[in-house]
Design an enzyme around this catalytic site. Structure first.
Site, PDB file in Angstrom:
ATOM      1  N   ASP A  13      41.252  42.254  36.469  1.00  0.00           N
ATOM      2  CA  ASP A  13      40.349  41.843  37.552  1.00  0.00           C
ATOM      3  C   ASP A  13      40.944  42.049  38.942  1.00  0.00           C
ATOM      4  OD1 ASP A  13      38.616  41.063  35.551  1.00  0.00           O
ATOM      5  OD2 ASP A  13      39.384  39.010  35.531  1.00  0.00           O
ATOM      6  N   LYS A  16      39.784  47.080  40.130  1.00  0.00           N
ATOM      7  CA  LYS A  16      39.880  48.486  39.715  1.00  0.00           C
ATOM      8  C   LYS A  16      38.557  49.218  39.927  1.00  0.00           C
ATOM      9  CE  LYS A  16      41.099  46.922  35.661  1.00  0.00           C
ATOM     10  NZ  LYS A  16      41.360  45.498  35.958  1.00  0.00           N
ATOM     11  N   GLY A  40      35.187  44.023  32.882  1.00  0.00           N
ATOM     12  CA  GLY A  40      34.045  43.858  33.779  1.00  0.00           C
ATOM     13  C   GLY A  40      34.477  44.395  35.129  1.00  0.00           C
ATOM     14  N   HIS A  41      33.977  45.556  35.488  1.00  0.00           N
ATOM     15  CA  HIS A  41      34.415  46.223  36.723  1.00  0.00           C
ATOM     16  C   HIS A  41      33.271  46.183  37.737  1.00  0.00           C
ATOM     17  CE1 HIS A  41      37.740  48.645  34.471  1.00  0.00           C
ATOM     18  NE2 HIS A  41      37.846  47.341  34.325  1.00  0.00           N
ATOM     19  N   GLN A 222      41.658  46.028  31.952  1.00  0.00           N
ATOM     20  CA  GLN A 222      42.609  44.917  31.867  1.00  0.00           C
ATOM     21  C   GLN A 222      43.765  45.149  32.843  1.00  0.00           C
ATOM     22  OE1 GLN A 222      41.484  46.255  28.420  1.00  0.00           O
ATOM     23  NE2 GLN A 222      39.812  45.013  29.146  1.00  0.00           N
ATOM     24  N   GLY A 300      32.074  34.988  32.931  1.00  0.00           N
ATOM     25  CA  GLY A 300      31.728  33.949  33.906  1.00  0.00           C
ATOM     26  C   GLY A 300      32.733  32.801  33.939  1.00  0.00           C
TER      27      GLY A 300
HETATM   28  P1  GDP Z   1      38.234  44.799  37.948  1.00  0.00           P
HETATM   29  O1  GDP Z   1      38.027  44.268  36.579  1.00  0.00           O
HETATM   30  O2  GDP Z   1      39.667  45.130  38.207  1.00  0.00           O
HETATM   31  O3  GDP Z   1      37.339  45.961  38.289  1.00  0.00           O
HETATM   32  O4  GDP Z   1      37.861  43.616  38.951  1.00  0.00           O
HETATM   33  P2  GDP Z   1      36.597  42.615  38.833  1.00  0.00           P
HETATM   34  O5  GDP Z   1      35.374  43.343  39.220  1.00  0.00           O
HETATM   35  O6  GDP Z   1      36.601  41.926  37.528  1.00  0.00           O
HETATM   36  O7  GDP Z   1      37.008  41.505  39.889  1.00  0.00           O
HETATM   37  C1  GDP Z   1      37.267  41.805  41.224  1.00  0.00           C
HETATM   38  C2  GDP Z   1      36.289  40.990  42.087  1.00  0.00           C
HETATM   39  O8  GDP Z   1      36.741  40.989  43.411  1.00  0.00           O
HETATM   40  C3  GDP Z   1      34.901  41.562  42.121  1.00  0.00           C
HETATM   41  O9  GDP Z   1      33.978  40.529  42.276  1.00  0.00           O
HETATM   42  C4  GDP Z   1      34.919  42.455  43.359  1.00  0.00           C
HETATM   43  O10 GDP Z   1      33.639  42.649  43.934  1.00  0.00           O
HETATM   44  C5  GDP Z   1      35.786  41.649  44.260  1.00  0.00           C
HETATM   45  N1  GDP Z   1      36.614  42.387  45.234  1.00  0.00           N
HETATM   46  C6  GDP Z   1      37.222  43.590  45.091  1.00  0.00           C
HETATM   47  N2  GDP Z   1      37.981  43.860  46.171  1.00  0.00           N
HETATM   48  C7  GDP Z   1      37.836  42.818  47.012  1.00  0.00           C
HETATM   49  C8  GDP Z   1      38.394  42.494  48.290  1.00  0.00           C
HETATM   50  O11 GDP Z   1      39.200  43.222  48.856  1.00  0.00           O
HETATM   51  N3  GDP Z   1      38.027  41.291  48.840  1.00  0.00           N
HETATM   52  C9  GDP Z   1      37.166  40.444  48.228  1.00  0.00           C
HETATM   53  N4  GDP Z   1      36.874  39.302  48.833  1.00  0.00           N
HETATM   54  N5  GDP Z   1      36.631  40.723  47.024  1.00  0.00           N
HETATM   55  C10 GDP Z   1      36.970  41.880  46.431  1.00  0.00           C
HETATM   56  P1  IMO Z   2      39.133  43.955  33.406  1.00  0.00           P
HETATM   57  O1  IMO Z   2      39.118  45.410  32.973  1.00  0.00           O
HETATM   58  C1  IMO Z   2      40.798  39.978  32.808  1.00  0.00           C
HETATM   59  C2  IMO Z   2      41.811  38.812  28.710  1.00  0.00           C
HETATM   60  C3  IMO Z   2      40.992  37.727  28.056  1.00  0.00           C
HETATM   61  C4  IMO Z   2      42.027  37.120  27.127  1.00  0.00           C
HETATM   62  C5  IMO Z   2      42.817  38.352  26.676  1.00  0.00           C
HETATM   63  C6  IMO Z   2      42.366  38.920  25.345  1.00  0.00           C
HETATM   64  O2  IMO Z   2      37.831  43.483  33.915  1.00  0.00           O
HETATM   65  O3  IMO Z   2      40.287  43.691  34.306  1.00  0.00           O
HETATM   66  P2  IMO Z   2      40.238  40.285  24.501  1.00  0.00           P
HETATM   67  O4  IMO Z   2      38.783  40.062  24.690  1.00  0.00           O
HETATM   68  O5  IMO Z   2      40.740  41.578  25.020  1.00  0.00           O
HETATM   69  O6  IMO Z   2      40.683  40.038  23.092  1.00  0.00           O
HETATM   70  O7  IMO Z   2      40.950  39.113  25.368  1.00  0.00           O
HETATM   71  O8  IMO Z   2      42.647  39.316  27.688  1.00  0.00           O
HETATM   72  N1  IMO Z   2      41.019  39.960  29.237  1.00  0.00           N
HETATM   73  C7  IMO Z   2      40.809  40.186  30.532  1.00  0.00           C
HETATM   74  N2  IMO Z   2      41.156  39.456  31.615  1.00  0.00           N
HETATM   75  N3  IMO Z   2      40.170  41.156  32.960  1.00  0.00           N
HETATM   76  C8  IMO Z   2      39.844  41.909  31.893  1.00  0.00           C
HETATM   77  O9  IMO Z   2      39.337  43.159  32.012  1.00  0.00           O
HETATM   78  C9  IMO Z   2      40.128  41.409  30.606  1.00  0.00           C
HETATM   79  N4  IMO Z   2      39.919  41.865  29.350  1.00  0.00           N
HETATM   80  C10 IMO Z   2      40.479  40.968  28.523  1.00  0.00           C
HETATM   81  O10 IMO Z   2      40.531  36.799  29.007  1.00  0.00           O
HETATM   82  O11 IMO Z   2      42.904  36.298  27.855  1.00  0.00           O
HETATM   83 MG    MG Z   3      37.195  42.584  35.649  1.00  0.00          MG
END
Ligand code: GDP
Ligand code: IMO
Ligand code: MG
Length: 426
Positions: A13, A16, A40-41, A222, A300
């Protein structure tokens, strides 16, 4: 042409999806190499907020191909939902999305096995996303799995039934009620959607593209600290999330990889169980969570929040061969008077600056250096020259500790809230 890799350096998270979307205009192909719908990207642009789970984050750029590689595990149910959302947005999915025949399928029974396993672990549960990731990779390495290529076989239903029988036998050992049949309608609808897409031998496709001078960006899911080998085992996911995963998950040889872009937050988060030395399980963590909207994009769930961890980042940089860094979410710290940076750990009573075998909470204490916060709104920042001094100092300090340039600074979730401090080598 070289292949670049973009991946997370913390527990996922990091942002990416956002940076892949920002960088996509520089590439011809974006390719996912591991993980599955546990990811979840999030992408934000032109007032749209969109979360992708299986489909690579280059999908909104016309003409760019998006490859789901052999190392990914696909849930046809989730994939269908993703596709059904993209079509009304004008995305030409059939043209832009290519799926490896060798990618493994997540069956409904894999999700049940995931759930049963977590329930049986009780307090020691991993905190899995329950998307069936672990059981699917277990069937892959156990040589029982079904792959995308199998759905075109005339006996696919028989292959499916045989695997489900095995799963039912395992599930009987758990104190767990289940009804696989009720999940099958959606699964087979998803299979039909999958069949309507373009299956490819992605290793050939990508290597041919490489030969023809195409630019490829591999998108990690991840993060490094969730890697099955190098992460905080057993609280990890079931794939190799690191640069090496690009080689096995796409069939790209190591000597074709050039830039490795490592992404980290200006602080740190984790969702699910497992050690997190710099966690602030208190009002500081809550403040970061609220300002940073730190709730899982897939489940969530509340993300646990804390300070940046340098020994862990240095470890991730080493394992991945990171050449460029992207610092995300600096704006979330806008209101903080002081910011803490964990430079060392006290581990079993000894001060260390590396990531040890175990960072179990009871044996690892963070050692912090406090730095001055910028107390400025960063979200409208357009360039390096507009940065408040305290932010420049924070970046300089991190670069000195990490010994890799921070080429990208993100100051908000939108595509446009991105400062490119240095162009990537091409
Ligand atoms: P990913 O899994 O690495 O793609 O990241 P996620 O989408 O799960 O979580 C990143 C969250 O931070 C998302 O809600 C993005 O919209 C948000 N986000 C990304 N870059 C920034 C930033 O520079 N500032 C803020 N405030 N939010 C950001
Ligand atoms: P992105 O790509 C954050 C975590 C889960 C759990 C562990 C194992 O959005 O960064 P799994 O379902 O793979 O067996 O869960 O890894 N986890 C993540 N945490 N971002 C993710 O993906 C994750 N994918 C799995 O919360 O701790
Ligand atoms: Mg994510």
């Amino acid at each position: 042409m070289a292949v670049d890799v973009l991946l997370g350096l913390q527990w996922g998270d990091e942002g990416k999806g956002k940076i892949v979307d920002v960088l996509t205009p520089k590439y011809d192909i974006i390719a996912r190499f591991q993980g599955g719908p546990n990811a979840g990207h999030t992408l934000e642009f032109e007032g749209i907020k969109h979360v992708l789970h299986t489909i690579p984050s280059g999908i909104f750029h016309k003409g760019v191909k998006n490859v789901v590689g052999n190392g990914v595990v696909i849930d046809p149910v989730v994939l269908k939902i993703e596709i059904d959302k993209l079509i009304p947005m004008g995305v030409n999915v059939k043209e832009q999305l290519l799926i490896s025949r060798k990618a493994h399928l997540i069956l409904p029974s894999h999700k049940l096995l995931d759930k049963a396993s977590e329930i049986s672990k009780g307090k020691a549960k991993i905190g899995s996303t329950l998307k069936g990731i672990g059981p699917t990779y277990m069937d892959k390495t156990g040589r029982n799995g079904l792959r995308v290529g199998d759905v075109f076989a005339p006996n696919f239903k028989e292959l499916y039934n045989a695997l489900v029988e095995k799963h039912k036998n395992i599930l009987k050992n758990f104190d767990f009620e289940f009804d696989i049949e009720s999940l099958e309608k959606d699964f087979f609808e998803g299979i039909e959607t999958l069949k309507s897409l373009t299956p490819i031998d992605s290793e050939h496709y990508l290597n041919d593209a490489w030969k023809n001078g195409k630019k490829i960006l591999a998108e990690g899911a991840q993060g490094t600290l969730l890697d099955v080998d190098f992460g905080t085992y057993p609280f990890v996911t079931s794939s190799n999330t690191i640069t090496a995963g690009t080689c096995t998950g796409l069939g790209i040889a190591p000597n074709k990889i050039k830039n490795v872009i490592g992404i980290f937050k200006a602080y740190c988060t984790r969702v699910g169980s497992g050690p997190f030395p710099t966690e602030e399980d208190n009002e500081i963590g809550e403040r970061i969570r609220q300002i940073g909207n730190e709730f899982g994009a897939t489940t969530g769930r509340e993300r646990r929040c804390g300070w940046i961890d340098i020994p862990a980042l240095k470890y991730a940089i080493m394992i991945n061969g990171v050449t460029e860094l992207a610092m995300m979410k600096g704006d979330v710290l806008d209101s903080f008077e002081t910011i803490k940076v964990c430079t060392h750990y006290i581990h079993n009573g000894e001060k260390i600056d590396y990531f040890p075998y175990s960072i179990n909470d009871s044996v690892t204490e963070p050692v912090y250096k406090e730095v001055k916060g910028w107390q400025t709104d960063l979200t409208k920042l357009k360039g390096d020259d507009e940065m408040p001094e305290a932010l420049t100092n924070y970046i300089d300090y991190l670069e000195a500790l990490l010994e890799v340039p921070i080429s990208i600074v993100s100051v908000g979730p939108d595509r446009k809230q991105t400062i490119m401090r240095k162009e990537l080598a091409s």
